[in-house]
Write an enzyme that holds these catalytic residues in place. Structure first.
Site, PDB file in Angstrom:
ATOM      1  N   HIS A  82       0.854  -1.187   0.000  1.00 11.99           N
ATOM      2  CA  HIS A  82       0.000   0.000   0.000  1.00 11.99           C
ATOM      3  C   HIS A  82       0.882   1.227   0.000  1.00 11.99           C
ATOM      4  O   HIS A  82       1.880   1.285   0.717  1.00 11.99           O
ATOM      5  CB  HIS A  82      -0.903  -0.005   1.246  1.00 11.99           C
ATOM      6  N   ASP A 161     -14.282   3.623   7.545  1.00  9.85           N
ATOM      7  CA  ASP A 161     -13.267   4.401   6.828  1.00  9.85           C
ATOM      8  C   ASP A 161     -13.897   5.203   5.695  1.00  9.85           C
ATOM      9  O   ASP A 161     -13.545   6.359   5.484  1.00  9.85           O
ATOM     10  CB  ASP A 161     -12.166   3.497   6.268  1.00  9.85           C
ATOM     11  N   ARG A 168     -12.994  13.594   6.407  1.00 11.05           N
ATOM     12  CA  ARG A 168     -11.633  14.130   6.579  1.00 11.05           C
ATOM     13  C   ARG A 168     -11.224  14.941   5.357  1.00 11.05           C
ATOM     14  O   ARG A 168     -10.586  15.986   5.468  1.00 11.05           O
ATOM     15  CB  ARG A 168     -10.633  12.987   6.784  1.00 11.05           C
ATOM     16  N   SER A 183      -7.052   4.405   8.953  1.00 13.56           N
ATOM     17  CA  SER A 183      -7.638   4.256   7.630  1.00 13.56           C
ATOM     18  C   SER A 183      -6.933   3.151   6.831  1.00 13.56           C
ATOM     19  O   SER A 183      -7.566   2.236   6.295  1.00 13.56           O
ATOM     20  CB  SER A 183      -7.530   5.613   6.918  1.00 13.56           C
ATOM     21  N   LYS A 187      -8.260  -1.172   6.492  1.00 12.78           N
ATOM     22  CA  LYS A 187      -8.586  -1.704   5.155  1.00 12.78           C
ATOM     23  C   LYS A 187      -7.679  -2.877   4.798  1.00 12.78           C
ATOM     24  O   LYS A 187      -8.113  -3.860   4.209  1.00 12.78           O
ATOM     25  CB  LYS A 187      -8.418  -0.601   4.097  1.00 12.78           C
TER      26      LYS A 187
HETATM   27  N1  URA Z   1      -4.529   6.562   2.172  1.00 12.11           N
HETATM   28  C1  URA Z   1      -5.560   6.015   2.884  1.00 12.11           C
HETATM   29  O1  URA Z   1      -6.091   4.970   2.525  1.00 12.11           O
HETATM   30  N2  URA Z   1      -5.955   6.645   3.986  1.00 12.11           N
HETATM   31  C2  URA Z   1      -5.395   7.796   4.432  1.00 12.11           C
HETATM   32  O2  URA Z   1      -5.806   8.296   5.451  1.00 12.11           O
HETATM   33  C3  URA Z   1      -4.333   8.367   3.672  1.00 12.11           C
HETATM   34  C4  URA Z   1      -3.912   7.723   2.537  1.00 12.11           C
END
Ligand code: URA
Length: 433
Positions: A82, A161, A168, A183, A187
């Site tokens: 990620h 999220d 946000r 966040s 995930k």
């Molecule tokens: N990527 C995400 O999935 N969440 C964040 O808060 C910032 C970048």
């Protein structure tokens, strides 16, 4: 739990209990806490931060706010990557099939573009008929049968999220380390993976541009991820200029195809091999990083990585003729370079401005309902440290029309700083945790 008491507690810098966090987030997801109270709490967290204990509780509550993907019956090691987000970052499109080509099992759920930063999901959707929004059953079937699926987060997975992120985004609370941890990790843990490679971006195109913040984020992501049993490798990489040359959804797919076939820009190849190599090492397929790199280079040379990409496109309904013959794709209305007006050296590139300019042309969204124009974007021709001569292209703009081209041209000119002395290019990598 009285929401105002909860918000007040964070406002004055006190620590929440896990139960309090659970109650507040739970009430928000069910609609009992309104957006304005969540927004106030997010801002309080933004200023006061969260302890490790609170961050772990946050990840846990977010993770369990919806469905998770159970891959425990797939005995192989499951690994993903990620990125915290950047400009021209198409690494996932190359890395997932490449890792799979050497035996990694990759269940990857990605997001859409966010502000100036692109999203893997939008890039995948620029491939005609490609379906990333796989139902959970189909996602699991593909992972079981081929070891590779590239999907999007459905409504059922981590709904906390989706709701919190949208808020946000419009309340200036994206740049908070515990909120980013909550966040990303909720995930990723929901995917059912064993190992995770995190590409933490630093520099002017990153969500947290300052190095000490990126460092803090990398350490926190690793610590909290490990608490949940994830094997985490966090690499801080440079985002002071776009990654590779292409910025914009289909243009980035084409550049990814180039890399999968053995070509492409050197920086993109190096970063992709580096991050993929950590996936190979975490999976136990190779013992050392150097052996993993050699194996990945071979997978590209032999055409195995490209084959896996084609397999994935076929499995998910995409048009393989288009990825095999990208020249057939619909072109942007105006494709014209922006040329330098002076001689010199590229001193700095404002990646954030380039990302925002691409967004304004239609490569990203201002609102969730905006429709992406997959064919628009830029090919960035110069990197920091390069020499440039008057009349040489700084970038090629792929614009929807003349007006958009003119606006992008002005923005791009400002994004490149040219000086009269030699400049040392920034490194691609910083620390690894
Ligand atoms: N990527 C995400 O999935 N969440 C964040 O808060 C910032 C970048």
């Amino acid at each position: 739990m009285i929401p105002t008491d909860f918000i007040e507690k964070k406002k004055i810098g006190k620590e929440h209990t896990s139960d309090e966090i659970k109650d507040f987030i739970g009430a928000y997801v069910s609609g009992d806490v309104p957006d304005y109270q969540m927004a106030a709490w997010l801002m309080a967290v933004n200023f006061q931060g969260m302890t490790d204990r609170e961050t772990i509780a946050l990840v846990d509550v977010m993770l369990h706010s919806g469905e998770t993907i159970d891959l425990s019956h797939v005995k192989a090691y499951k690994v993903d990557k990620h990125s915290t987000g950047g400009v021209g970052d198409k690494v996932s499109l190359i890395l997932a099939p490449l890792a799979n080509a050497v035996g990694c099992v990759v269940p990857m759920l990605s997001g859409r573009s966010l502000g100036h930063s692109g999203g893997t999901l939008d890039k995948l959707e620029s491939i005609p008929n490609f379906n990333p929004m796989l139902p959970k059953k189909e996602f699991i079937r593909l992972v079981e049968e081929s070891g590779l699926a590239m999907g999007g987060q459905t409504k059922e997975v981590v709904p906390a999220d989706r709701k919190m992120y949208a808020l946000r985004d419009v309340t200036a609370t994206v740049k908070s380390i515990p909120l980013i941890c909550g966040s990303i990790l909720s995930k990723k843990i929901a995917e059912g993976i064993d190992g995770l490679v995190l590409d933490v971006k630093t520099g002017n195109g990153a969500f947290l541009p300052e190095y000490n913040q990126s460092q803090k984020l990398a350490k926190q992501l690793k610590n909290v991820g490990q608490h949940f049993g994830l094997n985490v490798k966090a690499v801080i990489t440079d985002m002071n200029q776009p990654l590779g040359k292409a910025v914009g959804n289909w243009l980035e797919v084409v550049e990814s195809i180039d890399v999968l076939k053995g070509g492409g820009p050197a920086d993109l190849i190096e970063i992709t091999l580096h991050l993929t190599a950590w996936m190979v090492v975490l999976s136990g397929i190779e013992k050392t990083f150097d052996k993993a790199i050699a194996r990945l280079e071979e997978a590209i040379r032999l055409g195995d990585a490209w084959e896996k990409f084609l397999m994935m496109v076929t499995n998910q309904g995409g048009d393989t003729d288009m990825v095999t013959h990208p020249e057939k794709y619909q072109k942007a209305g105006v494709i014209t370079p922006v040329n330098s007006t002076e001689n010199g050296f590229i001193e700095a590139i404002d990646s954030y401005a380039i990302g925002m300019s691409a967004l304004e042309m239609g490569a990203g969204r201002r609102a969730l309902t905006d429709k992406i124009k997959p064919e628009v974007g830029f090919i960035i021709e110069k990197r920091i440290g390069d020499t440039v001569e008057k009349g040489e292209p700084l970038a090629i703009i792929h614009a929807p029309d003349k007006n958009a081209w003119q606006q992008a041209e002005q923005q791009l000119r400002k994004a490149f700083r040219i000086c009269d002395h030699k400049v040392v290019a920034p490194p691609l990598f910083y620390e690894t945790f």
